[in-house]
Design a protein around this motif. Sequence first.
Motif, PDB file in Angstrom:
ATOM      1  N   ASP A 132       0.848  -1.189   0.000  1.00 17.78           N
ATOM      2  CA  ASP A 132       0.000   0.000   0.000  1.00 17.78           C
ATOM      3  C   ASP A 132       0.883   1.238   0.000  1.00 17.78           C
ATOM      4  N   GLY A 133       0.237   2.380   0.059  1.00 21.27           N
ATOM      5  CA  GLY A 133       0.960   3.646   0.110  1.00 21.27           C
ATOM      6  C   GLY A 133       1.126   4.235  -1.271  1.00 21.27           C
ATOM      7  N   GLU A 134       1.519   5.487  -1.301  1.00 23.43           N
ATOM      8  CA  GLU A 134       1.637   6.212  -2.565  1.00 23.43           C
ATOM      9  C   GLU A 134       2.579   5.532  -3.552  1.00 23.43           C
ATOM     10  N   GLN A 135       3.652   4.942  -3.060  1.00 25.99           N
ATOM     11  CA  GLN A 135       4.610   4.257  -3.937  1.00 25.99           C
ATOM     12  C   GLN A 135       4.551   2.742  -3.784  1.00 25.99           C
ATOM     13  N   LEU A 136       3.503   2.253  -3.132  1.00 23.04           N
ATOM     14  CA  LEU A 136       3.322   0.825  -2.847  1.00 23.04           C
ATOM     15  C   LEU A 136       4.472   0.259  -2.034  1.00 23.04           C
ATOM     16  N   ASN A 137       5.109   1.088  -1.224  1.00 22.09           N
ATOM     17  CA  ASN A 137       6.278   0.648  -0.464  1.00 22.09           C
ATOM     18  C   ASN A 137       5.966   0.333   0.997  1.00 22.09           C
ATOM     19  N   GLN A 138       4.701   0.352   1.375  1.00 20.71           N
ATOM     20  CA  GLN A 138       4.304  -0.086   2.715  1.00 20.71           C
ATOM     21  C   GLN A 138       3.871  -1.542   2.598  1.00 20.71           C
ATOM     22  N   VAL A 139       4.687  -2.423   3.125  1.00 20.74           N
ATOM     23  CA  VAL A 139       4.531  -3.858   2.922  1.00 20.74           C
ATOM     24  C   VAL A 139       4.108  -4.528   4.219  1.00 20.74           C
ATOM     25  N   ARG A 140       3.131  -5.429   4.106  1.00 16.76           N
ATOM     26  CA  ARG A 140       2.775  -6.254   5.261  1.00 16.76           C
ATOM     27  C   ARG A 140       2.454  -7.662   4.781  1.00 16.76           C
ATOM     28  N   HIS A 141       2.787  -8.611   5.600  1.00 16.30           N
ATOM     29  CA  HIS A 141       2.578 -10.018   5.286  1.00 16.30           C
ATOM     30  C   HIS A 141       1.088 -10.323   5.338  1.00 16.30           C
ATOM     31  N   MET A 142       0.581 -11.116   4.399  1.00 16.91           N
ATOM     32  CA  MET A 142      -0.844 -11.464   4.379  1.00 16.91           C
ATOM     33  C   MET A 142      -1.170 -12.655   5.267  1.00 16.91           C
ATOM     34  N   ASN A 143      -0.203 -13.471   5.562  1.00  9.51           N
ATOM     35  CA  ASN A 143      -0.460 -14.738   6.238  1.00  9.51           C
ATOM     36  C   ASN A 143      -0.530 -14.571   7.752  1.00  9.51           C
ATOM     37  N   ASP A 144      -1.695 -14.175   8.241  1.00  8.99           N
ATOM     38  CA  ASP A 144      -1.868 -14.076   9.693  1.00  8.99           C
ATOM     39  C   ASP A 144      -2.593 -15.292  10.253  1.00  8.99           C
ATOM     40  N   ARG A 145      -2.907 -16.260   9.389  1.00  9.74           N
ATOM     41  CA  ARG A 145      -3.693 -17.410   9.815  1.00  9.74           C
ATOM     42  C   ARG A 145      -3.031 -18.739   9.466  1.00  9.74           C
ATOM     43  N   GLY A 146      -2.313 -18.794   8.381  1.00  8.13           N
ATOM     44  CA  GLY A 146      -1.742 -20.054   7.924  1.00  8.13           C
ATOM     45  C   GLY A 146      -2.708 -20.800   7.016  1.00  8.13           C
ATOM     46  N   HIS A 147      -2.177 -21.696   6.217  1.00  7.30           N
ATOM     47  CA  HIS A 147      -3.020 -22.521   5.356  1.00  7.30           C
ATOM     48  C   HIS A 147      -3.769 -23.538   6.194  1.00  7.30           C
ATOM     49  N   GLY A 148      -4.890 -24.000   5.675  1.00 10.92           N
ATOM     50  CA  GLY A 148      -5.672 -25.031   6.346  1.00 10.92           C
ATOM     51  C   GLY A 148      -6.799 -24.474   7.186  1.00 10.92           C
ATOM     52  N   GLN A 149      -6.832 -23.181   7.396  1.00  9.25           N
ATOM     53  CA  GLN A 149      -7.896 -22.554   8.175  1.00  9.25           C
ATOM     54  C   GLN A 149      -8.659 -21.610   7.260  1.00  9.25           C
ATOM     55  N   SER A 150      -9.959 -21.815   7.134  1.00  7.96           N
ATOM     56  CA  SER A 150     -10.761 -21.016   6.225  1.00  7.96           C
ATOM     57  C   SER A 150     -11.355 -19.810   6.921  1.00  7.96           C
ATOM     58  N   LYS A 151     -11.038 -18.657   6.440  1.00 10.55           N
ATOM     59  CA  LYS A 151     -11.646 -17.436   6.956  1.00 10.55           C
ATOM     60  C   LYS A 151     -13.115 -17.382   6.534  1.00 10.55           C
ATOM     61  N   LEU A 152     -13.433 -17.876   5.350  1.00  5.31           N
ATOM     62  CA  LEU A 152     -14.823 -17.875   4.872  1.00  5.31           C
ATOM     63  C   LEU A 152     -15.722 -18.689   5.803  1.00  5.31           C
ATOM     64  N   THR A 153     -15.256 -19.863   6.244  1.00 11.63           N
ATOM     65  CA  THR A 153     -16.031 -20.707   7.146  1.00 11.63           C
ATOM     66  C   THR A 153     -16.256 -19.983   8.482  1.00 11.63           C
ATOM     67  N   GLU A 154     -15.206 -19.336   9.009  1.00 11.23           N
ATOM     68  CA  GLU A 154     -15.340 -18.608  10.270  1.00 11.23           C
ATOM     69  C   GLU A 154     -16.288 -17.421  10.164  1.00 11.23           C
TER      70      GLU A 154
END
Length: 178
Positions: free
Chosen positions: A151-173
């Motif tokens: 994100d950010g004006e130059q797309l230089n604000q970076v954050r990891h997307m993986n706060d849950r790990g594979h195998g756990q469905s956010k849609l189900t929750e």
Amino acid sequence: METLPLQSVFKDFEKFIQSFKTVILGTLSATVEAEASYAPVLQKNGKFYIYVSELAKHTHNLLENKQLTLLFIQDEQDADNIFARKRATLKSEARHLARDAEGWSELMDAYGEHLGETAKNLRNLQDFHLFELTPIKATFVRGFAQAYHLDGEQLNQVRHMNDRGHGQSKLTEDKKAS
């Protein structure tokens, strides 16, 4: 936001998208039909430029709807695993640049230099249009468990997307919570 350790991700993202001479476009028609296509691309000063014909559906789509997605994706043959191809997806906004717009000629010079003789030859065709594509936000996948939001004006604000790990469905929750 923890940006210092993630600067290598941003640098890899920049290097990756700069390695392409074409981009896959996701556009929407006036009747909200999705269209996937591609176009040769010039990257300059954090923006992307495409010069496209009226014969292509994406040209009409961009004249009607300025929202689009850009996709840069690693060739299948270069990927260690086709389920984890390196890719960058950029939510963007298009702006049509008329031939008499300030900077049009200089951009077309750069476009021709970057993309070669065919690009130079297309310059005077009146049914071609130059669009400036401004990225708003992006996702960058470097491999398994290496997905990032930019994100950010130059797309230089970076954050990891993986706060849950594979195998756990956010849609189900989300369904359970409602």
